[in-house]
Structure formats: structure tokens, C-alpha cells
Design a protein around this motif. Structure first.
Motif, PDB file in Angstrom:
ATOM      1  N   ILE A 188      29.092-101.601 -43.043  1.00 46.21           N
ATOM      2  CA  ILE A 188      30.558-101.680 -43.040  1.00 46.21           C
ATOM      3  C   ILE A 188      31.139-100.742 -41.968  1.00 46.21           C
ATOM      4  O   ILE A 188      32.131-101.055 -41.319  1.00 46.21           O
ATOM      5  CB  ILE A 188      31.115-101.342 -44.448  1.00 46.21           C
ATOM      6  N   PHE A 189      30.490 -99.589 -41.764  1.00 45.05           N
ATOM      7  CA  PHE A 189      30.942 -98.646 -40.740  1.00 45.05           C
ATOM      8  C   PHE A 189      30.523 -99.113 -39.346  1.00 45.05           C
ATOM      9  O   PHE A 189      31.272 -98.957 -38.382  1.00 45.05           O
ATOM     10  CB  PHE A 189      30.379 -97.251 -41.021  1.00 45.05           C
ATOM     11  N   CYS A 190      29.309 -99.679 -39.263  1.00 43.67           N
ATOM     12  CA  CYS A 190      28.821-100.166 -37.959  1.00 43.67           C
ATOM     13  C   CYS A 190      29.754-101.192 -37.346  1.00 43.67           C
ATOM     14  O   CYS A 190      29.973-101.215 -36.144  1.00 43.67           O
ATOM     15  CB  CYS A 190      27.473-100.864 -38.110  1.00 43.67           C
ATOM     16  N   GLY A 191      30.280-102.086 -38.204  1.00 46.43           N
ATOM     17  CA  GLY A 191      31.158-103.143 -37.697  1.00 46.43           C
ATOM     18  C   GLY A 191      32.376-102.568 -36.990  1.00 46.43           C
ATOM     19  O   GLY A 191      32.914-103.183 -36.064  1.00 46.43           O
ATOM     20  N   LEU A 192      32.807-101.364 -37.401  1.00 49.98           N
ATOM     21  CA  LEU A 192      33.962-100.715 -36.785  1.00 49.98           C
ATOM     22  C   LEU A 192      33.542 -99.829 -35.608  1.00 49.98           C
ATOM     23  O   LEU A 192      34.240 -99.725 -34.611  1.00 49.98           O
ATOM     24  CB  LEU A 192      34.707 -99.871 -37.829  1.00 49.98           C
ATOM     25  N   ASP A 193      32.372 -99.197 -35.729  1.00 43.23           N
ATOM     26  CA  ASP A 193      31.890 -98.304 -34.660  1.00 43.23           C
ATOM     27  C   ASP A 193      31.258 -99.078 -33.500  1.00 43.23           C
ATOM     28  O   ASP A 193      31.382 -98.701 -32.337  1.00 43.23           O
ATOM     29  CB  ASP A 193      30.839 -97.322 -35.206  1.00 43.23           C
ATOM     30  N   VAL A 194      30.543-100.159 -33.850  1.00 39.74           N
ATOM     31  CA  VAL A 194      29.783-100.942 -32.851  1.00 39.74           C
ATOM     32  C   VAL A 194      30.034-102.437 -33.117  1.00 39.74           C
ATOM     33  O   VAL A 194      29.201-103.114 -33.729  1.00 39.74           O
ATOM     34  CB  VAL A 194      28.262-100.637 -32.964  1.00 39.74           C
ATOM     35  N   PRO A 195      31.188-102.977 -32.692  1.00 39.37           N
ATOM     36  CA  PRO A 195      31.541-104.363 -33.032  1.00 39.37           C
ATOM     37  C   PRO A 195      30.472-105.392 -32.628  1.00 39.37           C
ATOM     38  O   PRO A 195      30.317-106.419 -33.289  1.00 39.37           O
ATOM     39  CB  PRO A 195      32.851-104.606 -32.273  1.00 39.37           C
ATOM     40  N   ILE A 213      27.531-105.492 -33.137  1.00 40.20           N
ATOM     41  CA  ILE A 213      26.464-105.654 -34.126  1.00 40.20           C
ATOM     42  C   ILE A 213      26.587-106.974 -34.896  1.00 40.20           C
ATOM     43  O   ILE A 213      25.599-107.554 -35.324  1.00 40.20           O
ATOM     44  CB  ILE A 213      26.436-104.436 -35.079  1.00 40.20           C
ATOM     45  N   ASN A 214      27.826-107.464 -35.047  1.00 34.82           N
ATOM     46  CA  ASN A 214      28.040-108.713 -35.791  1.00 34.82           C
ATOM     47  C   ASN A 214      28.282-109.912 -34.877  1.00 34.82           C
ATOM     48  O   ASN A 214      28.695-110.972 -35.352  1.00 34.82           O
ATOM     49  CB  ASN A 214      29.217-108.553 -36.762  1.00 34.82           C
ATOM     50  N   GLN A 215      28.066-109.744 -33.569  1.00 35.68           N
ATOM     51  CA  GLN A 215      28.265-110.851 -32.626  1.00 35.68           C
ATOM     52  C   GLN A 215      26.896-111.289 -32.103  1.00 35.68           C
ATOM     53  O   GLN A 215      26.312-110.630 -31.243  1.00 35.68           O
ATOM     54  CB  GLN A 215      29.198-110.395 -31.490  1.00 35.68           C
ATOM     55  N   PRO A 216      26.375-112.406 -32.648  1.00 32.41           N
ATOM     56  CA  PRO A 216      24.981-112.784 -32.379  1.00 32.41           C
ATOM     57  C   PRO A 216      24.648-112.938 -30.902  1.00 32.41           C
ATOM     58  O   PRO A 216      23.541-112.635 -30.475  1.00 32.41           O
ATOM     59  CB  PRO A 216      24.818-114.116 -33.121  1.00 32.41           C
ATOM     60  N   LEU A 217      25.624-113.371 -30.088  1.00 28.84           N
ATOM     61  CA  LEU A 217      25.306-113.616 -28.680  1.00 28.84           C
ATOM     62  C   LEU A 217      25.413-112.359 -27.828  1.00 28.84           C
ATOM     63  O   LEU A 217      24.924-112.300 -26.711  1.00 28.84           O
ATOM     64  CB  LEU A 217      26.223-114.714 -28.114  1.00 28.84           C
ATOM     65  N   GLN A 218      26.097-111.370 -28.385  1.00 26.83           N
ATOM     66  CA  GLN A 218      26.328-110.152 -27.586  1.00 26.83           C
ATOM     67  C   GLN A 218      25.255-109.110 -27.906  1.00 26.83           C
ATOM     68  O   GLN A 218      25.053-108.761 -29.064  1.00 26.83           O
ATOM     69  CB  GLN A 218      27.714-109.586 -27.918  1.00 26.83           C
ATOM     70  N   PRO A 219      24.536-108.613 -26.903  1.00 27.93           N
ATOM     71  CA  PRO A 219      23.516-107.599 -27.186  1.00 27.93           C
ATOM     72  C   PRO A 219      24.148-106.243 -27.511  1.00 27.93           C
ATOM     73  O   PRO A 219      25.285-105.965 -27.127  1.00 27.93           O
ATOM     74  CB  PRO A 219      22.712-107.528 -25.889  1.00 27.93           C
ATOM     75  N   THR A 220      23.436-105.418 -28.235  1.00 28.58           N
ATOM     76  CA  THR A 220      23.820-104.032 -28.468  1.00 28.58           C
ATOM     77  C   THR A 220      22.808-103.188 -27.701  1.00 28.58           C
ATOM     78  O   THR A 220      21.625-103.154 -28.060  1.00 28.58           O
ATOM     79  CB  THR A 220      23.766-103.693 -29.976  1.00 28.58           C
ATOM     80  N   PRO A 221      23.212-102.524 -26.624  1.00 25.56           N
ATOM     81  CA  PRO A 221      22.233-101.774 -25.817  1.00 25.56           C
ATOM     82  C   PRO A 221      21.630-100.605 -26.603  1.00 25.56           C
ATOM     83  O   PRO A 221      22.313-100.015 -27.448  1.00 25.56           O
ATOM     84  CB  PRO A 221      23.048-101.272 -24.624  1.00 25.56           C
ATOM     85  N   PRO A 222      20.371-100.258 -26.315  1.00 27.08           N
ATOM     86  CA  PRO A 222      19.726 -99.125 -27.008  1.00 27.08           C
ATOM     87  C   PRO A 222      20.527 -97.833 -26.877  1.00 27.08           C
ATOM     88  O   PRO A 222      20.485 -96.978 -27.761  1.00 27.08           O
ATOM     89  CB  PRO A 222      18.370 -98.993 -26.299  1.00 27.08           C
ATOM     90  N   SER A 223      21.282 -97.712 -25.779  1.00 20.97           N
ATOM     91  CA  SER A 223      22.053 -96.474 -25.574  1.00 20.97           C
ATOM     92  C   SER A 223      23.087 -96.257 -26.682  1.00 20.97           C
ATOM     93  O   SER A 223      23.496 -95.126 -26.957  1.00 20.97           O
ATOM     94  CB  SER A 223      22.767 -96.528 -24.221  1.00 20.97           C
ATOM     95  N   VAL A 224      23.503 -97.359 -27.344  1.00 21.28           N
ATOM     96  CA  VAL A 224      24.472 -97.247 -28.442  1.00 21.28           C
ATOM     97  C   VAL A 224      23.859 -96.460 -29.605  1.00 21.28           C
ATOM     98  O   VAL A 224      24.485 -95.581 -30.188  1.00 21.28           O
ATOM     99  CB  VAL A 224      24.942 -98.646 -28.898  1.00 21.28           C
TER     100      VAL A 224
END
Length: 554
Positions: free
Chosen positions: A339-346, A348-359
Motif C-alpha cells: 500500500i505504501f509502495c504504490g505511493l512511493d514507487v507508482p 510498481i503497479n504498472q506492468p509495462l513500466q520497469p522499476t529500476p534497481p536504483s529505486v
């Protein structure tokens, strides 16, 4: 009419004639009368709504006894929740007159006596929440009816002050804080003094709660103020050791609020705040919910309990001896931090968008900043250890959710379980992880149980709104109600009036056993050493690193 229909009709008539009901009940404040309705064959429910357990609280003061009333108080309508910001934080709802509780008493053919009592403390980040009436659309999440009926226990829900009015503290004697915790204590003490008249056992009270309510349960069982009042506690996703559960620098926030409402920040601050418009005060305590990896939202939850030298005479970690004879269940949802990740790192819930390791790295640097950059690097090594040279998008995203889950919920809960077990005299300790996959559509395939998703099952929603759920959801709901109410009755979640699918062993500081809760509980659901490597990193390796001095004056 068939013979069977005649028999059923006769049974229903007899049932309504012999309906067991308390009728008016004498409490310390006067007579109260609730409503009684049938919930099954020869099963009824007395429901009391809006019984005052304290007077309307004075601003930034401890709650006081209610003066009482003449005649019979009709306890048939929920009171207002305590004054608080709306979810958008642009407006307020509720009232300062909010110290009321609600009671569900299950009845059979005879009026119940000596029932275990379960007192629920709602969550909402100490900022919002309520257990009075509809929570979402017309659905009343915190109705105690299913728990009371299925587990044959009395359920109580109560109001307590939240936000500025419940948790602002000047950091000194002029405004010590913890008013919301004192409200909860006053409610529990009222139940202890009065519940016998409702058919409850005053010496068998279990407090249970979720999120900020779960941390509150932990505060209540370790506070010396509750000596002899509480027999057991259940914390669902939150403990007194959670990083958001204690504000160690409350003065800074109090001064910020004072400036916003035009009060001085010197010794005249609290007298000024006490006469300030309560709506303005409440709005001034709204918190930033715009997070980022370098500024995670959890670090903005500043309206929280404080170590006041009174309700909490010491750091929570040093108070567990007060719970040496109080049985305790504590656990988390396996994706509580999502629930916090969705606000801190949007992303995370967007399947096509990568989340870089630096996050992940940035997030860990933010969580370890008091120990400096080396701590952040050590934490990142720990979490990326199993990635391999080319981690998938899903692996990185899941790791980010695990980082927030571990830091905000899981590791503090394991630490609290250790402390409870190590300080135990007669008390038993139980650990769980709830892993029923999220029912929220559109979440990624790796998703488990998000924060607060356990509540619908504990409160029996799959039974009250069956069309919204599948049979597997009713299974997990039935299991949780059975474990929770058995525990309230006997101190052992596997023993009581309800059958359970597996024997849940105690948690010990050597055995580390826990129960994984979902719809397929069996003997294989008893596991050991929940995320031990990460628990060890945070509670030992990280804890031993030296704290660095901040370069900026904070």
C-alpha cells in the motif's frame, strides 16, 4: 404445506416466542437498551450502539468519567466518529463528542453469561478511522455480528481521538500527548467494569486491532496503566516497535501546527491551541501523502504516540515485562508494505513500466539514513543477493514491496514477538503471516495480501455479503474467526468451541514457529523462521551500526 415445512414454521414461531434478550441493562451511567434480532435457528443478537464510556473530552486532556443520564438510553444509533480529516485531507468529518462504544452479545435459548469479550481498536494511521457506522459505501466493515455469532463471544468496538486532537504533543507537561491511547484505555476499563451486566466475563478481555489499532493493542498490553484489565491481545499488521508507531520529536510537529493556526511556539503554545477552532486544528494536522523512494510516506506519519513518562513510561522495547501474563498473537500480511509502495514507487503497479534497481537502493538509503550511506549499501546487498545478473521486472518490483513490508511491518512484529516470548511468565506467544492473495483487480501477478486485506475475513464479510466472494474466501474467514475466538476464550487459538484446520504452535525464541493463514491451511501451514535473514539484518547487523550525526539541523 409439507410436514417438514410445518416443523420448520413451528420451530421459527417457538424461536421468536423464546427469543433470549437482555432487555434494558444497568451500567454505571444508567440504563441502556439495545435492539435484538434473530441471526439463525434459536440464535439471536443483542446489539447496543453508541453507549458513552467517558464524557466529551476536553481539548488535549485525558478522558473523564461520563456524568450519566436519567431514564433509559436508547442505544440503537451509532455515535459520530471522532473529529478527523477526510481522506482527501481537504475537509473534516466527525465530532469532538465521540467517546462511545458498541456491543454485540450473542444469545441462544437462554441469556448468555460469562462470555469471553473481544474489544476492537480500529486503524487508520492514528490520523483517521472509526468504528461507528458505514466505513465504505453502505458497508459497515467493523460489525461484530459474525465474530460474536460464530465464535460465541461478545464483541465491542470503540471510538478514540485521532489526528491532532488525539496525538499532538508539545513534548512536555503542557501537552503530553497520547490522548487517543488514554481514550482506548478508558474504553477498555469501562468494559472491565460493566461487561458482566451484558453477559461478559470481565476477567477475560482480549483487545484486537489492525494497523495503528494493532500498534495500539501492543501499547495497551505493555502500559502499566492496564494492570489486571487485559487478558490477551491480537496485533494485525502493527506493533509498538513499528517505525511509524512512536514520534520521538513531537515538539517539531506541534510547532508546525501552531504556526498554521496562528498560535505562538513558546510556553503559550498549548493554552492557545486549547482554545483554537477544532476544525482548523484538525486540518492543520494533515500529513503529506506524496511519497518518493527518497522520501517514503511512512516517514511522514508523525501524528503518533509518544514516550510521555506516564502511559508509556519508557521506550516500548523496555516495557514488555508488563505483558508477562498477557497472551499475545501478532502477525502481518505478506505484502503489507504494498500500500505504501504504490505511493512511493507508482511504477510498481504498472506492468509495462520497469522499476529500476536504483529505486530499491534509494528506498533503503532513506530507511537507513540515520546510520549513513554504508548502512544503505549493506541493506541493498542483502536484498539484491538473490537477483542474479539480470533480474526480471517482476523480481525487482516484488523486492521493493518486500523491503517496505519488512521495514514497516514484518521485522518490528518479529522483534515484538521475541520480546513478548522472552519476557513471558504465564503468557503464550503466537506468530502468523496472512497470505490470501489480494482480491483487488489489476494488481500484479506476484501480489500477495495487501495491508488491511485481512479485515474482511476477520469480520466475516464473505458470510454477510456472500455474492461478493467465492467459497475459498468463506473458508479463510471461518478459519480466522475460529482461531481468533478460540484464543479469546482459552489463550490457545487451537482450543475452544470452534474447530480449526491445523494446530497452531506457540512462538518461542528458539522455535520461531508461525502459522501461514490462507484458504488451504493444513499441517504444512506450520512453518519456521519467517524471513530470518532479513529479520537478522535489521534487528542485529543494522541495529549495531553506529548512528551518524546529521549534517543539517533537523
Amino acid at each position: 404445506m409439507t410436514m417438514l415445512e410445518v416443523v420448520v414454521a413451528a420451530a421459527l414461531c417457538l424461536g421468536s416466542v423464546s427469543a433470549a434478550s437482555l432487555g434494558p441493562v444497568l451500567t454505571e451511567g444508567g440504563m441502556v437498551e439495545g435492539e435484538n434480532h434473530r441471526v439463525g435457528l434459536f440464535r439471536y443478537m443483542d446489539v447496543f450502539k453508541g453507549i458513552p464510556f467517558a464524557a466529551q473530552p476536553q481539548r488535549f486532556e485525558k478522558p473523564q468519567p461520563h456524568p450519566g443520564w436519567e431514564g433509559v438510553l436508547k442505544a440503537t444509533k451509532f455515535a459520530k466518529r471522532c473529529l478527523q480529516v477526510t481522506l482527501t485531507q481537504t475537509d473534516t468529518r466527525g465530532s469532538e463528542d465521540c467517546l462511545y462504544l458498541n456491543i454485540w452479545v450473542p444469545q441462544g435459548r437462554k441469556v448468555s453469561t460469562g462470555l469471553p469479550v473481544m474489544v476492537y481498536i480500529f486503524g487508520g494511521g492514528f490520523l483517521v478511522g472509526g468504528s461507528m457506522g458505514a466505513n465504505f459505501l453502505d458497508n459497515y466493515l467493523y460489525s461484530g455480528e459474525e465474530i460474536a455469532d460464530r465464535g460465541n463471544v461478545i464483541v465491542v468496538t470503540l471510538g478514540y481521538r485521532v489526528g491532532t486532537l488525539g496525538f499532538l504533543s508539545s513534548g512536555d507537561a503542557s501537552g503530553p500527548g497520547n490522548y487517543g491511547l488514554w481514550d482506548q484505555h478508558a474504553g477498555i476499563a469501562w468494559v472491565h467494569r460493566n461487561i458482566k451486566a451484558f453477559g461478559g466475563d470481565p476477567d477475560n478481555i482480549t483487545v484486537f486491532g489492525e494497523s495503528a489499532g494493532a500498534a495500539s493493542v501492543n501499547f495497551q498490553i505493555i502500559s502499566p496503566k492496564n494492570k489486571g484489565l487485559i487478558r490477551r491481545g491480537i496485533s494485525q499488521s502493527g506493533v509498538a516497535l513499528s517505525p511509524w508507531a512512536v514520534n520521538r520529536n513531537p515538539r517539531a510537529l506541534a510547532e508546525e501546527v501552531a504556526v498554521k493556526v496562528g498560535c505562538p511556539t513558546d510556553e503559550k503554545m498549548m493554552p492557545c491551541l486549547k482554545i483554537t477552532d477544532p476544525v482548523a486544528l484538525t486540518l492543520a494536522g494533515s500529513l503529506s501523502l506524496h511519497g518518493s523512494p527518497s522520501n517514503p510516506i511512512v516517514q511522514n506519519l508523525l501524528l503518533a504516540p509518544v514516550i510521555d513518562g506516564d502511559f508509556l513510561p519508557d521506550d516500548p522495547g523496555n516495557l514488555f515485562h508488563n505483558a508477562a501474563d498477557i497472551d499475545y498473537i501478532a502477525g502481518v500480511n505478506n505484502m503489507d508494505g504494498h500500500i505504501f509502495c504504490g505511493l512511493d514507487v507508482p511504477s510498481i503497479n504498472q506492468p509495462l513500466q520497469p522499476t529500476p534497481p536504483s529505486v530499491a537502493q534509494e528506498l533503503l538509503v532513506a530507511f537507513t539514513k540515520e546510520k549513513g550511506p554504508d548502512a544503505g549499501a549493506a541493506a541493498y546487498r542483502e536484498y539484491s543477493q538473490s537477483w542474479g545478473p539480470d533480474p526480471s521486472k517482476a523480481t525487482i518490483k516484488k523486492t521493493v514491496a518486500e523491503i517496505e513490508t519488512d521495514y514497516i511491518f514484518l521485522v518490528p512484529t518479529q522483534a515484538a514477538l521475541y520480546l513478548h516470548a522472552n519476557n513471558s511468565n504465564t503468557a503464550r506467544t503466537y506468530s502468523y503471516v496472512f497470505s490470501m492473495p489480494s482480491r483487488i483487480p489489476g494488481f500484479p501477478s506476484w501480489m500477495g495480501a495487501d495491508h488491511a486485506e485481512d479485515l474482511q475475513y476477520v469480520f466475516g464479510k464473505p458470510f454477510t455479503t456472500p455474492l461478493a466472494y467465492f467459497p475459498r474466501h468463506r473458508d479463510v474467514s471461518g478459519y480466522m474467526i475460529a482461531y481468533w475466538t478460540n484464543f479469546a476464550r482459552t489463550g490457545d487459538p487451537s482450543k475452544g468451541e470452534s474447530e480449526v484446520p491445523a494446530v497452531w504452535p506457540t512462538f518461542t525464541s528458539t522455535g520461531h514457529q508461525y502459522l501461514e493463514i490462507n484458504n488451504t491451511i493444513n499441517r504444512d501451514s506450520i512453518k519456521q523462521k519467517l524471513r530470518t535473514r532479513f529479520v537478522h539484518f535489521w534487528t542485529y547487523t543494522y541495529a549495531l551500526m553506529p548512528t551518524v550525526k546529521s549534517s543539517s539541523a533537523e
